[in-house]
Design an enzyme around this catalytic site. Sequence first.
Site, PDB file in Angstrom:
ATOM      1  N   HIS A  72       4.334   6.732   6.198  1.00  0.00           N
ATOM      2  CA  HIS A  72       2.951   7.187   6.097  1.00  0.00           C
ATOM      3  C   HIS A  72       2.233   6.982   7.427  1.00  0.00           C
ATOM      4  O   HIS A  72       2.290   5.897   7.998  1.00  0.00           O
ATOM      5  CB  HIS A  72       2.206   6.404   5.006  1.00  0.00           C
ATOM      6  CG  HIS A  72       2.660   6.743   3.618  1.00  0.00           C
ATOM      7  ND1 HIS A  72       1.950   6.390   2.498  1.00  0.00           N
ATOM      8  CD2 HIS A  72       3.739   7.424   3.166  1.00  0.00           C
ATOM      9  CE1 HIS A  72       2.589   6.831   1.409  1.00  0.00           C
ATOM     10  NE2 HIS A  72       3.687   7.455   1.804  1.00  0.00           N
ATOM     11  N   TYR A 386      -3.417  -3.105  10.062  1.00  0.00           N
ATOM     12  CA  TYR A 386      -2.659  -2.613   8.916  1.00  0.00           C
ATOM     13  C   TYR A 386      -1.204  -2.337   9.289  1.00  0.00           C
ATOM     14  O   TYR A 386      -0.286  -2.711   8.555  1.00  0.00           O
ATOM     15  CB  TYR A 386      -3.330  -1.351   8.335  1.00  0.00           C
ATOM     16  CG  TYR A 386      -2.854  -0.992   6.951  1.00  0.00           C
ATOM     17  CD1 TYR A 386      -3.477  -1.510   5.822  1.00  0.00           C
ATOM     18  CD2 TYR A 386      -1.782  -0.136   6.763  1.00  0.00           C
ATOM     19  CE1 TYR A 386      -3.042  -1.186   4.544  1.00  0.00           C
ATOM     20  CE2 TYR A 386      -1.330   0.204   5.488  1.00  0.00           C
ATOM     21  CZ  TYR A 386      -1.967  -0.333   4.386  1.00  0.00           C
ATOM     22  OH  TYR A 386      -1.529  -0.019   3.127  1.00  0.00           O
TER      23      TYR A 386
HETATM   24  C1  PHB Z   1       2.234  -1.390  -3.296  1.00  0.00           C
HETATM   25  O1  PHB Z   1       2.668  -0.232  -3.162  1.00  0.00           O
HETATM   26  O2  PHB Z   1       2.724  -2.173  -4.117  1.00  0.00           O
HETATM   27  C2  PHB Z   1       1.089  -1.848  -2.472  1.00  0.00           C
HETATM   28  C3  PHB Z   1       0.564  -1.008  -1.512  1.00  0.00           C
HETATM   29  C4  PHB Z   1      -0.506  -1.449  -0.731  1.00  0.00           C
HETATM   30  C5  PHB Z   1      -1.039  -2.707  -0.932  1.00  0.00           C
HETATM   31  C6  PHB Z   1      -0.484  -3.553  -1.890  1.00  0.00           C
HETATM   32  C7  PHB Z   1       0.592  -3.125  -2.665  1.00  0.00           C
HETATM   33  O3  PHB Z   1      -2.095  -3.114  -0.188  1.00  0.00           O
END
Ligand code: PHB
Length: 401
Positions: A72, A386
């Site tokens: 992504h 991130y």
């Molecule tokens: C997940 O896909 O489990 C997931 C994605 C983003 C997050 C936490 C969990 O911030």
Amino acid sequence: MRTQVGIIGAGPAGLLLSHLLHLQGIDSIILESRSREEIEGTIRAGVLEQGTVDLLNATGVGDRMMKEGHFHHGIELQFNGKRHRIDMHELTGGKKITVYAQHEVIKDLVAARLEAGAKIYFNVKDVSLHQIETSTPKIRFLPENGTDAEELNCDFIAGCDGFHGPSRQAIPTNLRVEKQKIYPYGWLGILAKTPTVNPELIYSNHERGFALISTRSPEIQRHYIQVDPKNDIADWSDDRIWSELHARVDMDGWSMLDGPIIQKNIVSMRSFVCETMRYGNLFLAGDAAHIVPPTGAKGLNLAAADIQVLARGLGEYYHSGEDDILTRYAEICLRRIWKAQRFSYWMTTMLHRNVEHSPFEYNIQLAELDYVTSSQAAAASLAENYVGLPMEIKSNYSIKI
Ligand code: PHB
Ligand code: RFL
């Protein structure tokens, strides 16, 4: 029994450590209280930072992730009925995140370890740590189907046994420096059998509470809604969950796709750091030393970062007698841990609905979201954190097993 590094816990931290030690010719044994089926079937994290992905690839355990994972380039933030895209790829000079489930990482690591002849004891009981302040630490445990306790003698113990494991508790309470914050938020997570609803993750701030749209595969989706952490999952029928998801994420011309829910549970949220990450010859890594709320998607990635430092430190110790990295282990890891704590706390407070907040505080949240989605500098800061901040210790793995 004897090994160089005794590892407690076969989560991402313990398995990765054993793998990285093996690549440096260092012997380890893993003791795990659950079965192989259980650890390979527990649904948890989904988002891997670029640095974690690079490490798995460089050490020969990334092939399936590169085939089955999803890459992504951005995320979407939703508030006031509108979506705003944060283009992480553009804002970070080409970095991305990989959506690949934690239990798939575990399957890949277990397979690689067993193929290399590693000893992993599953279903062990009564694990206890002894003489950890000395150079001859020991782990006692009851093996599966055993009646007598076994003793594992080692040079070092790696406590990779998660937040509830015995390793952290083995450090005397008066010497443990711990800091924590508990949030009044819980996450109800579901796995649903529907096609992918959106090409990227959606983090939604809604007055009914936070919601997160994520994915696992083109056929299985992973979504979360904020609930009271004291809620009982039995009170959340599938219809009730879908109706909350619709309320929190649907927009003009876009609607959630409902389908059969194949798994659901509620987790509570906390931030926790045990700054005493080394005591004698015991090292804590991953959730055994720190917990972050999942909003920043950092927990597994932080575990991998600790392990890179620890594996490098142990490598230098065994190969050149150099103990500089081991001595500075906690100091090196904590710089990253506190930055990940800050980011996870910020994402959590920006996105969740706090029922005790006044309208003033709610507007401050919306202003923060407006700022982060309209200022290039603010968006770049979110994106940089991130996708993952640079590693403190550069990896030196270029070996393919
Ligand atoms: C997940 O896909 O489990 C997931 C994605 C983003 C997050 C936490 C969990 O911030
Ligand atoms: P783990 O995974 O908890 O593994 C510890 C292992 O130790 C074993 N154990 C014992 N073994 C022997 N004897 C004992 N007495 C033992 N006690 C425990 C356990 O059975 C287990 O197998 O810790 P580790 O390896 O440090 O890994 C940490 C990660 O699991 C965790 O940080 C992540 O799942 C957090 N997390 C996320 N992290 C990310 O980087 N990206 C994400 O997208 C993300 N999403 C999440 C998450 C965590 C979540 N939950 C469930 C809290 C989403 C959620 C909902």
